[in-house]
Write a protein that holds these residues in place. Structure first.
Motif, short mmCIF file in Angstrom:
data_model
loop_
_atom_site.label_atom_id
_atom_site.label_comp_id
_atom_site.label_asym_id
_atom_site.label_seq_id
_atom_site.Cartn_x
_atom_site.Cartn_y
_atom_site.Cartn_z
N ARG A 419 79.01 81.32 41.47
CA ARG A 419 79.42 80.00 41.00
C ARG A 419 80.94 79.94 40.83
O ARG A 419 81.58 78.92 41.10
CB ARG A 419 78.73 79.69 39.67
N LEU A 420 81.55 81.06 40.37
CA LEU A 420 83.00 81.10 40.23
C LEU A 420 83.68 80.97 41.60
O LEU A 420 84.67 80.26 41.77
CB LEU A 420 83.42 82.41 39.54
N ASN A 421 83.12 81.67 42.60
CA ASN A 421 83.64 81.55 43.97
C ASN A 421 83.55 80.10 44.45
O ASN A 421 84.50 79.55 45.04
CB ASN A 421 82.86 82.46 44.91
N GLN A 422 82.37 79.49 44.24
CA GLN A 422 82.19 78.12 44.69
C GLN A 422 83.15 77.18 44.00
O GLN A 422 83.68 76.23 44.61
CB GLN A 422 80.74 77.68 44.43
N ALA A 423 83.40 77.45 42.71
CA ALA A 423 84.34 76.60 41.97
C ALA A 423 85.75 76.70 42.57
O ALA A 423 86.45 75.68 42.73
CB ALA A 423 84.34 76.98 40.51
N PHE A 424 86.19 77.93 42.89
CA PHE A 424 87.52 78.10 43.48
C PHE A 424 87.58 77.42 44.85
O PHE A 424 88.57 76.75 45.19
CB PHE A 424 87.86 79.58 43.60
N ASP A 425 86.54 77.60 45.65
CA ASP A 425 86.53 76.98 46.98
C ASP A 425 86.55 75.46 46.87
O ASP A 425 87.29 74.76 47.60
CB ASP A 425 85.29 77.42 47.76
N SER A 426 85.75 74.92 45.99
CA SER A 426 85.72 73.46 45.82
C SER A 426 87.06 72.94 45.33
O SER A 426 87.54 71.88 45.76
CB SER A 426 84.61 73.08 44.84
N MET A 427 87.67 73.68 44.41
CA MET A 427 88.96 73.26 43.88
C MET A 427 90.03 73.21 44.98
O MET A 427 90.81 72.25 45.07
CB MET A 427 89.40 74.22 42.77
N ALA A 428 90.04 74.21 45.83
CA ALA A 428 91.03 74.24 46.91
C ALA A 428 90.82 73.07 47.87
O ALA A 428 91.78 72.43 48.34
CB ALA A 428 90.94 75.56 47.65
N THR A 429 89.56 72.78 48.21
CA THR A 429 89.28 71.68 49.14
C THR A 429 89.64 70.33 48.53
O THR A 429 90.21 69.45 49.19
CB THR A 429 87.78 71.71 49.52
N GLU A 430 89.30 70.18 47.25
CA GLU A 430 89.55 68.90 46.60
C GLU A 430 91.05 68.65 46.39
O GLU A 430 91.50 67.50 46.41
CB GLU A 430 88.81 68.84 45.26
N LEU A 431 91.81 69.71 46.15
CA LEU A 431 93.26 69.53 45.97
C LEU A 431 93.91 68.92 47.22
O LEU A 431 94.87 68.15 47.13
CB LEU A 431 93.93 70.87 45.64
N ALA A 432 93.33 69.25 48.36
CA ALA A 432 93.93 68.76 49.60
C ALA A 432 93.70 67.27 49.80
O ALA A 432 94.52 66.55 50.38
CB ALA A 432 93.36 69.53 50.79
N VAL A 433 92.54 66.78 49.38
CA VAL A 433 92.21 65.38 49.65
C VAL A 433 92.38 64.49 48.42
O VAL A 433 92.19 63.27 48.48
CB VAL A 433 90.75 65.27 50.16
N HIS A 434 92.66 65.11 47.29
CA HIS A 434 92.68 64.36 46.04
C HIS A 434 93.76 63.28 46.05
O HIS A 434 93.50 62.14 45.62
CB HIS A 434 92.92 65.32 44.86
N ARG A 435 94.93 63.61 46.52
CA ARG A 435 96.02 62.65 46.49
C ARG A 435 95.71 61.44 47.37
O ARG A 435 96.05 60.32 47.02
CB ARG A 435 97.31 63.32 46.97
#
Length: 742
Positions: A419-435
């Protein structure tokens, strides 16, 4: 201390966690050990006495079974002996005595040889000199022989013997296989035995059964104790009835039984003799079964005996004054003995130390194994995966800073780490499209908020419209209900008018006829007077007829005037609902008087049982309307098509605050499913047959809202209906016409 903290902080997370868990588990073990020591100590202190007490009680109950049954048996035999002693005739006694007994060469009376049977009959000896036994002794000998022959084989065993002692130095005894008469000599004398001395009226004035001390019987070669019941016949003491019971088994059980926790089992007598003790059996035997504690000079046993004697009757356990022994005891049925167990406190302490020691040993081993296992698990499950995640996270941060696409972290075996891995992966993906999504989301949110505001305003306007409509419908419904209630009131008053009109027709018609008769009589008298040919008798006859007619006319007119007056008062009260003091009986009679026509049609009667001086301060019109509706409801629904119904208006109770009145009828009653609905508006079972459904609702409203009282309904099918009115002496100030439909 500071250096230790610093050194601890320099350790890895896994090592810190292991050290902290080790300290925590060690402290928990110490706490558990302390708590276990306290709890086990309390459990031992609280649990051991009840266990020992139960053991002693069971042992005493087992030991006392034979003694208790023996005492009951002796008392029963004594009663049976007294029941039989006077039954045989003197001739029968003489015949049986001569048949059974003889004086032998040594001067002792014994059973004749043909009748000696030690398996089925008792044996006998009697020291009575050359002159022989008297009639009393002969009767007692014959009856005792018969009784012991019948019941002795059933009682021996379990008892060693059953016997009857004679005050004349004789003994009738049944003991399996032993001929006591044969072993007796001319010098044998049982009068000084405890069985006889304890039965002497001077020593036993209550004539109760008693137990002898323990003794060793040389003939039976056994330790025994006897239970004795004195025998009194014809106003004097003639002997005893008794059982001998061997206690060898009891003594052997005490000597060989291994009591729990190194406790010592023993038996005391109340008078301070040691009956049984596993370590003092030889000294007890040397003392002929009566080893006095004073002779033993044992301070522990002496203090135990004193403690038992001084304890309350309900107490069954205690500690010796020095606290070295735990003592439990229980009384043995029969002899005045106690079954006792003495447990050293040292044995309890040793048991407690063994239990706590075993607990600490198991806890230490468990602690060591737990720490080793924790170390291995922390290293495998936490330290290694965290190191891998740390390295991957550092690489991920570098990729994000350079604008490159993020790379996924390496897979993990633990669900939490995955779950920690998934959280890091999701965070990285979302940072790219968040703006890119942020501005579009804000615009969409503003539009949605505006739409929601419009919808809320529309809902608010709709709610206001609905509330106005509900109020309008409620006002219209209330107005319609008020009009219907007023119509019901007017209809009730109209029925009164119709009844009064009908009632007025008869007395007014009678008055007219009487007045016409009086007028005709007076005219005839006047004509006779004018003609000059009048006779005195005829003139007096005409005048008498006119007087009678006028009296009849006046009576009917007074009746009509009273009816009009009652109706006027009721009409005024009903129309105005004015508040005034009024008498319940008077108003009730006025109402019943006005309802005479409705009641007369079905031959119904109304009984008024109210005191003359019972008065209220309130609204007589409302009370009259209530009675009118209740009577009319009874006639319409209760009696239906029946005739000869009865309605009773009674005072149930009265005090300075209120009065309780019942209005009951003997009609058909109300079905149970309708009892909760009769006071509701528009409920009726006679729609189209004269029922509006508002009569009892109007009653309910008048009683509660105008008169300020309560109304209760009780009814059973086939047994009639009763309504209970609880009315205050003074109606509420704020009640009145406006409250009828409130």
């Amino acid at each position: 201390m500071q250096s230790w903290r610093q050194a601890f902080r320099e350790q890895s997370l896994a090592r810190q966690l292991l050290l902290q868990l080790s300290v925590l588990v060690f402290l928990m073990l110490l706490s558990l050990a302390g708590m276990a020591y306290i709890l086990v100590g309390r459990l031992v202190e609280q649990g051991v006495p009840p266990i020992l007490q139960r053991s002693v009680e069971l042992q005493a109950a087992l030991q006392g079974q034979t003694f208790k049954s023996a005492q009951i048996s002796v008392e029963r035999l004594a009663k049976e002996w007294l029941h039989r002693i006077d039954q045989p005739s003197d001739a029968e006694i003489e015949r049986r005595f001569a048949q059974l007994f003889e004086r032998q060469a040594d001067g002792v009376w014994r059973i004749q040889a043909p009748w000696i049977d030690t398996l089925r009959a008792p044996t006998f000896y009697l020291q009575h000199g050359a002159q022989g036994p008297d009639a009393s002794v002969r009767r007692r000998a014959v009856v005792s022989h018969t009784l012991l022959s019948e019941q002795g084989p059933a009682l021996v065993p379990p008892y060693f013997s059953v016997y009857t002692d004679f005050v004349e130095k004789g003994l009738m005894v049944f003991s399996l296989g032993i001929d006591w008469g044969k072993s007796a000599s001319s010098a044998t004398d049982n009068f000084s035995y405890p069985t006889m001395t304890g039965s002497d009226p001077a020593r036993n004035p209550e004539r109760r059964s008693f137990w002898t001390p323990v003794y060793y019987d040389g003939e039976a070669k056994a330790w025994m104790v006897s239970v004795i019941q004195p025998l009194d016949w014809r106003g004097r003491w003639v002997g005893t009835m008794g059982h001998d019971i061997t206690i060898d088994t009891l003594l052997q059980q005490i000597a060989e039984t291994k009591a729990p926790l190194a406790s010592v089992s023993m038996i005391f007598s109340r008078d301070g003799h040691l009956i049984a003790h596993p370590e003092l059996r030889e000294r007890i035997a040397a003392a002929q079964g009566q080893l006095a504690l004073g002779d033993l000079k044992d301070p522990v046993l002496s203090s135990v005996h004193q403690l038992i004697k001084s304890a309350p009757s309900e107490q069954r356990s205690a500690r010796t004054p020095d606290g070295r022994y735990l003592l439990v005891w229980s009384r043995i049925d029969g002899p005045d003995w106690w079954s006792v167990q003495l447990l050293p406190q040292a044995a309890i302490n040793a048991l407690l130390e063994r239990l706590v020691g075993a607990l600490l040993t198991v806890g230490a081993i468990t602690l060591l194994l737990t720490l080793l296992l924790l170390k291995a698990l922390i290293r495998q499950r936490l330290q290694r995966p965290l190191n891998a995640i740390t390295a991957s996270t550092e690489a991920l941060a570098a990729h994000l800073l350079s604008g490159a696409e993020p790379q996924a972290l390496p897979p993990q075996a633990s669900r939490d780490l995955r779950r920690l891995n998934q959280a890091f992966d999701s965070m990285a993906t979302e940072l790219a499209v968040h703006r890119r999504q942020e501005q579009a989301a804000l615009l969409a949110l503003e539009g949605e908020v505006q739409e929601r505001r419009h919808a809320e305003e529309a809902v608010r306007l709709l709610n206001l419209s609905l509330e106005a409509r509900v109020r309008e419908r409620g006002d219209a419904l209330q107005q319609a209900q008020n009009e219907l209630v007023q119509r019901e009131t007017l209809a009730s008053l109209g029925s009164l008018v119709a009844g009064v009109s009908h009632e007025l027709n008869t007395p007014i018609g009678n008055a007219l006829i009487a007045a016409d008769t009086a007028s005709s009589a007076l005219q005839q008298a006047q004509q006779q007077l004018a003609g000059g040919t009048v006779k005195r008798s005829e003139l007096l006859s005409r005048i008498a007829l006119a007087e009678q007619s006028l009296e009849l006319c006046l009576g009917n007119l007074r009746r009509s005037a009273g009816l009009v007056r009652d109706f006027k008062q009721v009409a005024i009260d009903r129309a105005s609902l004015q508040r005034r003091p009024f008498e319940l009986r008077k108003v009730s009679e006025e109402v019943v008087h006005l309802l005479h026509f409705a009641l007369k049609t079905g031959h119904h009667e109304v009984l008024i049982d109210l005191p003359e001086d019972l008065s209220l301060d309130g609204y007589p019109g409302a009370f009259g309307q209530v009675l009118t509706n209740l009577v009319q409801n009874a006639v319409l629904h209760g009696f239906d098509e029946r005739t000869g119904g009865r309605i009773e208006i009674k005072l149930k109770s009265a005090d300075v605050q209120s009065v309780v009145i019942t209005v009951s009828d003997n009609g058909c009653g109300i079905p149970p499913e309708h009892l909760d609905q009769v006071f509701k508006p528009f409920f009726t079972t006679r729609f189209g047959k004269g029922g509006s459904g508002l009569g009892l609702h109007l009653v309910y409203s008048l009683v509660r809202n105008v008169l300020g009282g309560q109304i209760e309904l009780h009814s059973e099918l086939g047994k009639g209906t009763s309504l209970t009115l609880t009315l205050p002496r003074h109606a509420p100030v704020d009640s009145g016409p406006s409250k009828v439909n409130g």
